[in-house]
Design a protein around this motif. Structure first.
Motif, PDB file in Angstrom:
ATOM      1  N   LYS A 358      -6.101 -25.387  -2.677  1.00  0.00           N
ATOM      2  CA  LYS A 358      -6.375 -24.188  -3.665  1.00  0.00           C
ATOM      3  C   LYS A 358      -5.278 -23.250  -3.142  1.00  0.00           C
ATOM      4  N   LYS A 359      -4.752 -22.445  -3.979  1.00  0.00           N
ATOM      5  CA  LYS A 359      -3.960 -21.289  -3.524  1.00  0.00           C
ATOM      6  C   LYS A 359      -4.809 -19.857  -3.362  1.00  0.00           C
ATOM      7  N   GLY A 360      -4.238 -18.939  -2.615  1.00  0.00           N
ATOM      8  CA  GLY A 360      -5.016 -17.713  -2.342  1.00  0.00           C
ATOM      9  C   GLY A 360      -6.071 -17.805  -1.601  1.00  0.00           C
ATOM     10  N   VAL A 361      -6.213 -18.917  -0.713  1.00  0.00           N
ATOM     11  CA  VAL A 361      -7.279 -19.244   0.478  1.00  0.00           C
ATOM     12  C   VAL A 361      -6.764 -19.893   1.539  1.00  0.00           C
ATOM     13  N   ILE A 362      -7.276 -19.598   2.616  1.00  0.00           N
ATOM     14  CA  ILE A 362      -6.880 -20.220   3.803  1.00  0.00           C
ATOM     15  C   ILE A 362      -8.120 -20.788   4.547  1.00  0.00           C
ATOM     16  N   VAL A 363      -8.254 -21.866   5.066  1.00  0.00           N
ATOM     17  CA  VAL A 363      -9.598 -22.221   6.144  1.00  0.00           C
ATOM     18  C   VAL A 363      -8.965 -22.311   7.617  1.00  0.00           C
TER      19      VAL A 363
END
Length: 547
Positions: A358-363
């Motif tokens: 998904k876009k807009g998120v980093i883990v």
């Protein structure tokens, strides 16, 4: 601007009124069958109207959320939301805030953590910590200097030190410490910046719009359900992350169980060494986490663990593990049990890294990538990731530009490989070698590793540089693993080769390949075997720094 003519009015003018007129003519001039058809058409219209009405409400709700997000940013809302204020979340918050970003960190529990993982910083980790400007967080927590490893096997012992390497631009020593004290120092450092908001709260879910994460829903310390919006969200909430499941398909594999406790008011004979005992079924270790506290730890492979609550675990340790601990260490090893120290159990996990779908998120952190903790290098990989990511994000003026952030993440995934691939492969391989076995090939590999670290010279210094994160180069790791394997094969074949010894030698070589091949597939053959990637990493992220 003139508002568009509502779709509902079109339906009234062009569908409802004609249907009503038609119904009147039908009732007057037609038979009942045609009336039934018209009534069915009217029913279809009512259902269509309902669907349009519900869809319109959802669109209005989504628009309202987007408007709230825009309003928050316009009124000084955050540029980045970070879920979790452990080592990774706190360090990332500081790094991004130093670059001028407004950061909102949401942490479930702001009390000092009580953990038995993350208690050792390798020399390479200290260098990366200094690159982030956080080296002072290891001060004032009674951290203890570490110069290497003290290894025990079958009544023999050897010492392997971190080498003095002109290619490593920092003091070649690590640090032992209480993890909770270190985390609190990082939190204090991050919250000292005016553009960092550190808040206690439990994140329940991510807010999404068309596959793009816009923020989070969380319950604050007062128990109120609230939201926070930002162009970018970073999930850094550890190995038990609930949010990870909605972002990628990674499943963590439980490899073993780590059991540990603290022996207080005592000091090891060599407090600057990590004492590693090659015991059965796996390993045991002791190390000085403060001037008066010693961490005692051992590993079990079975899921059927003795119970801690009814005293079975303490009895098991005294009867099965303690007798394998050298006499010079046994008193310290048993002291914590005799004094009723709390025994903690945690799972050792491994999980390859994959980018969020998904876009807009980093883990990041253990929510992103895990390996066996035996070489205590997880924090070092995390700090490396933070340093790389913060530098890649720094030139971006708008973190809401999904395409540019996606390109950054693709670059990040490649640039992290020299450090992450080296540590992931070494951690899992070293752990497999330490497991005791009646299999001759496995035991020969185990003995070969002990002999290799005992040999001194280039062999010992080269392997210790890899363990300490001083030389993050997968090709160098492959070299040492193959030399250990060939040396072990030589021992198996001596004094002269027999068919059985040749067979065991071939199986030992197969064991070596089984350690390496899964990591080659997971990390990428080209990226792991490229000497230019490792050289570029050292130049960009491990260049000279003043201590």
């Amino acid at each position: 601007m003139q508002r568009p003519f509502p779709l509902q009015y079109i339906y009234i003018c062009y569908v409802t009124l004609p249907l009503a007129a038609l119904s009147y003519r039908v009732i007057k001039d037609m038979d009942m069958a045609f009336v039934e058809v018209c009534l069915r058409m009217l029913l279809v219209f009512v259902l269509s109207w309902t669907i349009f009405h519900v869809t319109n409400r959802k669109k209005k709700k989504a628009t309202k959320l987007a408007d709230v997000a825009t309003e928050e940013r316009r009124e000084g809302g955050p540029d980045v939301i970070i879920v979790g204020a452990g080592v990774g979340g706190s360090a990332l918050a500081y790094a991004l805030a130093k670059d001028g970003r407004r950061v909102h960190v949401i942490e479930r529990d702001m009390r000092e953590p009580v953990r038995m993982m993350g208690e050792f910083m390798q020399p390479g980790g200290r260098l990366l910590l200094s690159k982030l400007g956080l080296q002072d967080c290891l001060e004032e927590i009674d951290a203890q200097k570490s110069t290497g490893l003290r290894l025990f096997k079958d009544g023999k012992e050897t010492v392997a030190c971190f080498p003095v390497d002109t290619n490593f631009s920092y003091e070649p020593s690590g640090r032992f410490f209480h993890n909770g004290r270190f985390v609190q120092r990082l939190r204090q450092k991050a919250s000292s910046l005016p553009n960092v908001r550190l808040e206690e709260g439990t994140v329940r879910s991510l807010i999404e719009e068309k596959g793009v994460v816009k923020g989070v829903t969380y319950k604050n310390s007062s128990g109120e359900e609230t939201t926070s919006f930002a162009p970018l969200t970073v999930v850094c909430d550890g190995c038990h992350s609930n949010l990870r499941r909605s972002l990628n398909d990674n499943n963590a594999e439980v490899t073993a169980y780590e059991i540990g406790y603290i022996s207080r008011n005592c000091r090891l004979e060599q407090p600057d060494k990590l004492h590693l005992i090659m015991a059965k079924p796996s390993f045991a270790m002791l190390y000085q986490v403060s001037s008066t506290d010693v961490r005692c730890n051992f590993e079990l492979l079975s899921k059927n663990l003795p119970s801690v609550s009814n005293g079975e675990m303490a009895s098991f340790v005294k009867n099965s593990i303690a007798p394998q601990v050298p006499l010079k260490l046994r008193k310290t090893f048993l002291k914590g049990l005799d004094e009723g120290s709390h025994i903690k159990i945690t799972q050792a996990k491994r999980m390859p890294a994959t980018l969020s779908r998904k876009k807009g998120v980093i883990v990041l952190g253990d929510a992103f990538n895990m390996r066996h903790p035996v070489i205590a290098s997880g924090m070092m990989v995390l700090l490396s990731d933070i340093l790389i990511l913060s530098r890649l994000l720094k030139p971006l003026g708008n973190l809401g530009d999904e395409n540019k952030v996606s390109e950054v993440m693709k670059s990040f995934y490649v640039l992290r490989k020299p450090m992450s691939a080296t540590v992931n492969t070494l951690g899992d391989s070293f752990w497999q070698v330490l497991i005791a076995s009646t299999d001759e090939a496995k035991e020969a590999m185990r003995q070969g590793c002990f002999d290799y670290l005992s040999s001194g010279g280039f062999r010992t210094s080269g392997l210790m540089a890899l363990i300490g994160g001083m030389n993050p180069r997968p090709l160098s790791l492959f070299y040492h693993l193959f030399v250990i394997s060939l040396s072990s094969i030589g021992q198996l074949l001596s004094p002269f080769p027999t068919p059985l010894r040749v067979w065991h030698s071939l199986r030992l070589l197969d064991l070596c390949l089984k350690m390496l091949v899964p990591h080659l597939k997971a990390e990428g053959i080209g990226q792991m075997l490229s000497p230019t990637n490792a050289a570029a990493y050292r130049k960009s992220y491990m260049a000279a720094t003043v201590v």
